[in-house]
Every structure is written in structure tokens, then in C-alpha cells.
Design a protein around this motif. Structure first.
Motif, PDB file in Angstrom:
ATOM      1  N   LEU A 213       0.861  -1.180   0.000  1.00 40.21           N
ATOM      2  CA  LEU A 213       0.000   0.000   0.000  1.00 40.21           C
ATOM      3  C   LEU A 213       0.899   1.232   0.000  1.00 40.21           C
ATOM      4  O   LEU A 213       1.880   1.289   0.717  1.00 40.21           O
ATOM      5  N   ILE A 214       0.548   2.209  -0.848  1.00 38.84           N
ATOM      6  CA  ILE A 214       1.335   3.447  -0.870  1.00 38.84           C
ATOM      7  C   ILE A 214       0.469   4.580  -0.358  1.00 38.84           C
ATOM      8  O   ILE A 214      -0.548   4.912  -0.958  1.00 38.84           O
ATOM      9  N   LYS A 215       0.871   5.135   0.794  1.00 34.38           N
ATOM     10  CA  LYS A 215       0.068   6.201   1.382  1.00 34.38           C
ATOM     11  C   LYS A 215       0.598   7.534   0.890  1.00 34.38           C
ATOM     12  O   LYS A 215       1.762   7.860   1.118  1.00 34.38           O
ATOM     13  N   LEU A 216      -0.257   8.281   0.247  1.00 34.66           N
ATOM     14  CA  LEU A 216       0.199   9.560  -0.300  1.00 34.66           C
ATOM     15  C   LEU A 216      -0.292  10.706   0.562  1.00 34.66           C
ATOM     16  O   LEU A 216      -1.204  10.546   1.375  1.00 34.66           O
ATOM     17  N   GLU A 217       0.328  11.864   0.352  1.00 39.49           N
ATOM     18  CA  GLU A 217       0.096  12.950   1.303  1.00 39.49           C
ATOM     19  C   GLU A 217      -1.055  13.871   0.911  1.00 39.49           C
ATOM     20  O   GLU A 217      -1.429  14.732   1.689  1.00 39.49           O
TER      21      GLU A 217
ATOM     22  N   TYR B  19       6.423  -5.751  18.212  1.00 35.13           N
ATOM     23  CA  TYR B  19       7.878  -5.601  18.131  1.00 35.13           C
ATOM     24  C   TYR B  19       8.333  -5.692  16.668  1.00 35.13           C
ATOM     25  O   TYR B  19       9.074  -4.843  16.170  1.00 35.13           O
ATOM     26  N   ASN B  20       7.832  -6.722  15.972  1.00 35.45           N
ATOM     27  CA  ASN B  20       8.230  -6.910  14.575  1.00 35.45           C
ATOM     28  C   ASN B  20       7.751  -5.760  13.690  1.00 35.45           C
ATOM     29  O   ASN B  20       8.476  -5.309  12.802  1.00 35.45           O
ATOM     30  N   ALA B  21       6.531  -5.291  13.949  1.00 28.89           N
ATOM     31  CA  ALA B  21       5.999  -4.199  13.144  1.00 28.89           C
ATOM     32  C   ALA B  21       6.846  -2.944  13.325  1.00 28.89           C
ATOM     33  O   ALA B  21       7.132  -2.230  12.367  1.00 28.89           O
ATOM     34  N   LEU B  22       7.274  -2.707  14.578  1.00 27.77           N
ATOM     35  CA  LEU B  22       8.104  -1.519  14.835  1.00 27.77           C
ATOM     36  C   LEU B  22       9.434  -1.607  14.100  1.00 27.77           C
ATOM     37  O   LEU B  22       9.904  -0.637  13.507  1.00 27.77           O
ATOM     38  N   ILE B  23      10.026  -2.808  14.151  1.00 33.75           N
ATOM     39  CA  ILE B  23      11.306  -2.984  13.442  1.00 33.75           C
ATOM     40  C   ILE B  23      11.113  -2.763  11.950  1.00 33.75           C
ATOM     41  O   ILE B  23      11.926  -2.094  11.299  1.00 33.75           O
ATOM     42  N   ALA B  24      10.004  -3.294  11.417  1.00 35.09           N
ATOM     43  CA  ALA B  24       9.743  -3.135   9.981  1.00 35.09           C
ATOM     44  C   ALA B  24       9.625  -1.655   9.629  1.00 35.09           C
ATOM     45  O   ALA B  24      10.157  -1.202   8.617  1.00 35.09           O
ATOM     46  N   LYS B  25       8.965  -0.902  10.492  1.00 33.90           N
ATOM     47  CA  LYS B  25       8.781   0.534  10.215  1.00 33.90           C
ATOM     48  C   LYS B  25      10.106   1.286  10.278  1.00 33.90           C
ATOM     49  O   LYS B  25      10.373   2.171   9.480  1.00 33.90           O
ATOM     50  N   LYS B  26      10.928   0.906  11.258  1.00 30.29           N
ATOM     51  CA  LYS B  26      12.227   1.581  11.381  1.00 30.29           C
ATOM     52  C   LYS B  26      13.092   1.277  10.152  1.00 30.29           C
ATOM     53  O   LYS B  26      13.711   2.172   9.576  1.00 30.29           O
ATOM     54  N   ASN B  27      13.054  -0.001   9.724  1.00 26.34           N
ATOM     55  CA  ASN B  27      13.859  -0.363   8.559  1.00 26.34           C
ATOM     56  C   ASN B  27      13.360   0.324   7.293  1.00 26.34           C
ATOM     57  O   ASN B  27      14.154   0.675   6.421  1.00 26.34           O
ATOM     58  N   GLN B  28      12.055   0.501   7.211  1.00 27.92           N
ATOM     59  CA  GLN B  28      11.476   1.201   6.058  1.00 27.92           C
ATOM     60  C   GLN B  28      12.042   2.632   5.995  1.00 27.92           C
ATOM     61  O   GLN B  28      12.450   3.110   4.939  1.00 27.92           O
ATOM     62  N   ALA B 135       8.569  10.033   0.075  1.00 30.79           N
ATOM     63  CA  ALA B 135       8.480   8.650   0.551  1.00 30.79           C
ATOM     64  C   ALA B 135       9.072   8.551   1.953  1.00 30.79           C
ATOM     65  O   ALA B 135       8.534   7.868   2.825  1.00 30.79           O
ATOM     66  N   TYR B 136      10.168   9.291   2.176  1.00 31.39           N
ATOM     67  CA  TYR B 136      10.808   9.283   3.484  1.00 31.39           C
ATOM     68  C   TYR B 136       9.852   9.855   4.526  1.00 31.39           C
ATOM     69  O   TYR B 136       9.636   9.260   5.581  1.00 31.39           O
ATOM     70  N   ASN B 137       9.252  11.001   4.211  1.00 36.57           N
ATOM     71  CA  ASN B 137       8.331  11.617   5.169  1.00 36.57           C
ATOM     72  C   ASN B 137       7.125  10.721   5.449  1.00 36.57           C
ATOM     73  O   ASN B 137       6.653  10.661   6.584  1.00 36.57           O
ATOM     74  N   ALA B 138       6.649  10.011   4.416  1.00 37.15           N
ATOM     75  CA  ALA B 138       5.516   9.105   4.628  1.00 37.15           C
ATOM     76  C   ALA B 138       5.913   7.977   5.574  1.00 37.15           C
ATOM     77  O   ALA B 138       5.151   7.610   6.474  1.00 37.15           O
ATOM     78  N   SER B 139       7.127   7.443   5.386  1.00 39.97           N
ATOM     79  CA  SER B 139       7.504   6.330   6.268  1.00 39.97           C
ATOM     80  C   SER B 139       7.826   6.837   7.668  1.00 39.97           C
ATOM     81  O   SER B 139       7.600   6.120   8.647  1.00 39.97           O
ATOM     82  N   VAL B 140       8.316   8.089   7.781  1.00 43.96           N
ATOM     83  CA  VAL B 140       8.540   8.658   9.114  1.00 43.96           C
ATOM     84  C   VAL B 140       7.196   8.864   9.830  1.00 43.96           C
ATOM     85  O   VAL B 140       7.078   8.574  11.029  1.00 43.96           O
ATOM     86  N   THR B 141       6.197   9.316   9.099  1.00 40.27           N
ATOM     87  CA  THR B 141       4.860   9.482   9.696  1.00 40.27           C
ATOM     88  C   THR B 141       4.361   8.156  10.256  1.00 40.27           C
ATOM     89  O   THR B 141       3.871   8.078  11.387  1.00 40.27           O
TER      90      THR B 141
END
Lengths: 319, 185
Positions: A213-217, B19-28, B135-141
Motif C-alpha cells: 500500500l502506498i500512502k500519499l500525502e 515488536y516486529n511491526a516496529l522494526i519493519a517501520k524503522k527499517n522502512q 516517501a521518506y516523510n511518509a515512512s517517518v509518519t
């Protein structure tokens, strides 16, 4: 892009002569069809009388003659109007297309091939009944485009269990996109989020049939669409903030569900329609500006995608 | 008895999943940051080309060209930290914009095939960088939401995960690429 005023001039100056000739043909065809229809009706009535005399007034005796007569009449209309339909399409629809853009070619009998439809990956169900017509192709400015009307269905079961589901019916459009990319990005109408709000997003991320899923802004864009893709960064390279706004505008303008996909440097756009597109009238006059306007607007919607999505802006390395 | 086991298993499973979800988000987040880095490098690779194309024409803007060469050298050096790279990126963007503006004064340069090609490549890479930033800002959010929202915040604080900063988009890049202005035809 041509306006309605241009169309009115074109209708009065160029199209009327052809429409008059075709109207004469339509009238003679219609009177023939009506004569045959009357004859069939008389025969059906006789059959009905004979059947009810012999078998009494019961359901099959009444319904059979009428059903058979109606079926025969339908087949006759279809086959006898084929020539008229063909002539109408090549002369009228062909002319309207050339009027909108002289670089476009029209082929009433061809359509976008099934393999291309499947490759667009917009619809996960692979259709096993597939047909289409009204193929238009050519260059609009710097952009190569092609589109046609399509009807894709999936038939399952046999005999009494046979069921047929429409996968897609409407306009299917393909254009060469103005940026290079190697990823796959699919944009679908958002239904889950509309129904379930924030939870919808969660369900969407669990969709295993699709990529990430790609979440856009852009909140407006997110309200209408859900985006799946296999590359988070490239998907955003394709869907620049301005393109998102343009897609939202296009969605609003058409007021239809819009499906898009970006694969192999192409953009695929599917716009569903209930009606059959670009078909001539048989039972009412074709000397009617509103009718021509309807063809024009459906065509302009497709050809206008190039401008709507700004595909002719070639400021990137792809020329 | 079996109910107890099932309940216990679920209770144990939830923290593992979080725990796994958090790691996945950090790696993203890290993954997309690496992409920005790649894109920035691509842009730095274009700078020598740009300089060799324009230096024959631009006599009055020598210091702009020297400055950008220095910045490039600094950005590509291994000793520069990630934060400095982000800062440098903003400065490079500004200087590049100034160079592109200065080109307006040299019609011959503006019309040269070499420059036009380079300009296309620049516009493309700028847009790719901006896509990577988004993309970076989206994954940081996504990551920040997980770090701050209940119940994931409990595990996140145990893992010592902190909020991350967004990639600030330079003011002059907040507007969309304007084709007319870019080419000024």
C-alpha cells in the motif's frame, strides 16, 4: 482541444450532408425492419391462437410464440443493421475523431487486445469472455495513445450453474507516460476507506492480492483512491503532487470511478460506462446535434486524458 | 485448560507482532533514507558535467561554480555525517537554482543541445529526489505514529525508539516543477 462551438460549426458545415444520407438509409432500413416485424407479429399471433386452441390458455403456450418471435426479431435487427452501423461508424464517428485530432486513426472493428488488458493489472479477474470495438490510435502532441471500448466478462460454471460477471465495461485507454520508470503502480477507487475510515486503510494494507500500500500525502487524492505499488519512491516519482491533483480533477470532471495503472512506461486508464459507446440510433433520428455532442464528449474525455494528465510535458529525459 | 493456553499464546503473541511491526517501520525509514542518498549522489554526479558545459560561457559567475564544486566534494566525502548531508543538500539545491537562473543571461548556452540535455536530466533528478523525500516523510509518519500511539508506544519506549525528524523540503522546492519556467521557451 476543440470546443462545443467548434463542434457546432463542424456539424453544420461538414457533418450534415453525411448525416442526411445516413438518415435516409436509416429510414429505409427501419421501414423494412418494421414490415418484417409486423409479419413476424402476425405469425406469432397465429401460432399463439393455434397453441391456445390445442393446449388451452396456459403459460408455455402463451410465452413460447412471443419469446421465439422476439428472438427472431432481435436477430433480424442485428444482422440487417450491420451495414448501416458500419457505415455510420466509419463516416460519422471517424469524421468526429479526425475533427478532434487529425493525427488519430479509427478502426471500428478492432479493440485493445486481451493480453494488454490483463497486463494492465487493474482488474485481478482474468476475463474469459472478451470483446470490444471502436479502436482509436495515434499521436496526440508528443504522446502515443490508443483506446477502445471494451467488455470483459468472467464466465464460470456450466448449465444451470452458469454465471457471468462483468469484469469491466467501458473505455480503456493507454498512453505512453512522460517519465521513465520500472516499477508497477496501481490506482483504484477507494471503497474500504470510505466505508470504514481509518480501519479501511488497515484492511487495504492487508490486501494480499496487491503489492504494498502506498500512502500519499494529498488528502483529497486519498479520499478518492487507494494506491498499490512495488516501489515506494518511484510511485511518488510518477505521482507527483501536481499529477495527483490532476487525477482528482479528472475524477471530478468525469464523475465516474476511475482506475489507473502505471506499468512499463505506459499509463493505463479504465473508465467504466454502462451504455454502449459510439453506437448509432436506429429507432430515432440521427439528425440531432445533441447526439453528435454525446459522441464528441465521450471521445474528448478519452483524448483529453493526455492534457488532463499533462502527458505532453516532456521536460524529463524521456522525449 | 486449553483455553488458558490459547489466551496465554495470544497475550504473548501480541507483543511479538508489535515488536516486529516496529522494526519493519524503522527499517522502512532507513531504507528510504538510503534511496535519498542514492538520488543525491546521482545529482552530484551531474554537477561536473554541468560545470564543464557552462564554464566556457559563464565568466561572471565563477564563484558560484567554485562554491558548488566545493560543496560536491564535501558531500561526497566519507567524513560527512547524515545530518550534514541533509544541510548540504539544501545549499546545493539553492546554488544550482542560482546557476540555472544565471543561464538566462546566456542565450547561446541556453540553446545548446548539451545544456538542454543536462537540464532535462537535472529536472528529472530533482523530481526523483523530491519523490524520495516524500516517501521518506511518509515512512517517518508511519513510524512516528507507531512510536506515539497506544499500545505500540509501550513497546517502542521499551525499545528506546524515539520520534524521527521529517526531511524538510526547501522552500523553493515546495512549488511544483513549472515546465514553462524551467525551459522558458
Amino acid at each position: 482541444m476543440k470546443t462545443l462551438d467548434d463542434l457546432r460549426d463542424f456539424y453544420n458545415n461538414s457533418l450534415t450532408a453525411d448525416l442526411n444520407a445516413l438518415e435516409a438509409r436509416r429510414k429505409s432500413l427501419l421501414s423494412k425492419i418494421l414490415c418484417v416485424g409486423a409479419a413476424i407479429a402476425v405469425l406469432a399471433l397465429i401460432a399463439l391462437l393455434v397453441a391456445t386452441q390445442n393446449m388451452g390458455v396456459f403459460f408455455p403456450a402463451v410465452i413460447f410464440p412471443i419469446a421465439i418471435a422476439a428472438a427472431i426479431f432481435g436477430v433480424i435487427i442485428h444482422f440487417s443493421s450491420k451495414g448501416y452501423v458500419r457505415e455510420f461508424k466509419t463516416r460519422i464517428i471517424g469524421q468526429i475523431i479526425t475533427f478532434i485530432d487529425a493525427n488519430l486513426r479509427y478502426d471500428p472493428h478492432r479493440c485493445i487486445p486481451r493480453s494488454t488488458f490483463v497486463a494492465s493489472d487493474i482488474f485481478k479477474t482474468k476475463p474469459n469472455r472478451y470483446k470490444g470495438d471502436d479502436y482509436v490510435s495515434g499521436k496526440v502532441g508528443a504522446t502515443q495513445v490508443r483506446f477502445s471500448e471494451l467488455k470483459a466478462e468472467y464466465e464460470s460454471g456450466s448449465g444451470k450453474n452458469r454465471s457471468c460477471r462483468t469484469v469491466f465495461k467501458g473505455l480503456f485507454f493507454i498512453a505512453d507516460f512522460n517519465k521513465h520508470f520500472t516499477c508497477k503502480t496501481i490506482i483504484l477507487p477507494d471503497t474500504a476507506e470510505k466505508l470504514f475510515g481509518g480501519f479501511g486503510k488497515l484492511f487495504q494494507s492487508w490486501n494480499i492480492a496487491r503489492d504494498e500500500l502506498i500512502k500519499l500525502e494529498d488528502p483529497e487524492f486519498e479520499r478518492y483512491f487507494v494506491v498499490y505499488g512495488n516501489d515506494q519512491v518511484q510511485a511518488r516519482y510518477i505521482l507527483s503532487t501536481s499529477l495527483m491533483a490532476r487525477i482528482v480533477d479528472f475524477r471530478r470532471k468525469t464523475n465516474r470511478q476511475i482506475y489507473l495503472s502505471f506499468i512499463g512506461s505506459n499509463v493505463f486508464v479504465a473508465v467504466p460506462y454502462r451504455k454502449n459507446l459510439f453506437e448509432p440510433k436506429l429507432f430515432s433520428t440521427i439528425l440531432n446535434f445533441d447526439l453528435v455532442r454525446e459522441y464528441f464528449e465521450d471521445l474528448r474525455l478519452a483524448i483529453g486524458i493526455v492534457d488532463d494528465l499533462n502527458l505532453n510535458t516532456r521536460i524529463w529525459t524521456k522525449q | 485448560m486449553p483455553y488458558v493456553i490459547i489466551i496465554l499464546a495470544v497475550v504473548l503473541l501480541i507483543p511479538v507482532l508489535i515488536y516486529n511491526a516496529l522494526i519493519a517501520k524503522k527499517n522502512q525509514v532507513l531504507n528510504v533514507f538510503a534511496t535519498i542518498d542514492v538520488m543525491l549522489k546521482k545529482r552530484y554526479d551531474l554537477i561536473p558535467n554541468l560545470i564543464s558545459t557552462v564554464k566556457g560561457y559563464m565568466q561572471h559567475e565563477r564563484d558560484l561554480l567554485t562554491r558548488i564544486t566545493e560543496m560536491r566534494a564535501k558531500a561526497l566525502s566519507d567524513r560527512t555525517s547524515d545530518d550534514d548531508k541533509v544541510d548540504l543538500d539544501g545549499k546545493v539545491t539553492k546554488t544550482l537554482n542560482n546557476i540555472m537562473l544565471a543561464v538566462e543571461n546566456y542565450p547561446d548556452l541556453k540553446a545548446s543541445q548539451n545544456f538542454l540535455h543536462l537540464q532535462r536530466a537535472m529536472v528529472e533528478i530533482e523530481e526523483q529526489i523530491s519523490a524520495a523525500r516524500r516517501a521518506y516523510n511518509a515512512s517517518v509518519t508511519d513510524y512516528n505514529n507507531a512510536v506515539e500511539m497506544f499500545p505500540t508506544n509501550i513497546i517502542a519506549s521499551m525499545m528506546n525508539y524515539k520520534r524521527r525528524r521529517f526531511f524538510e523540503i526547501p522552500k523553493e522546492q515546495r512549488q511544483n516543477v513549472d515546465a514553462g519556467r524551467a525551459f522558458n521557451n
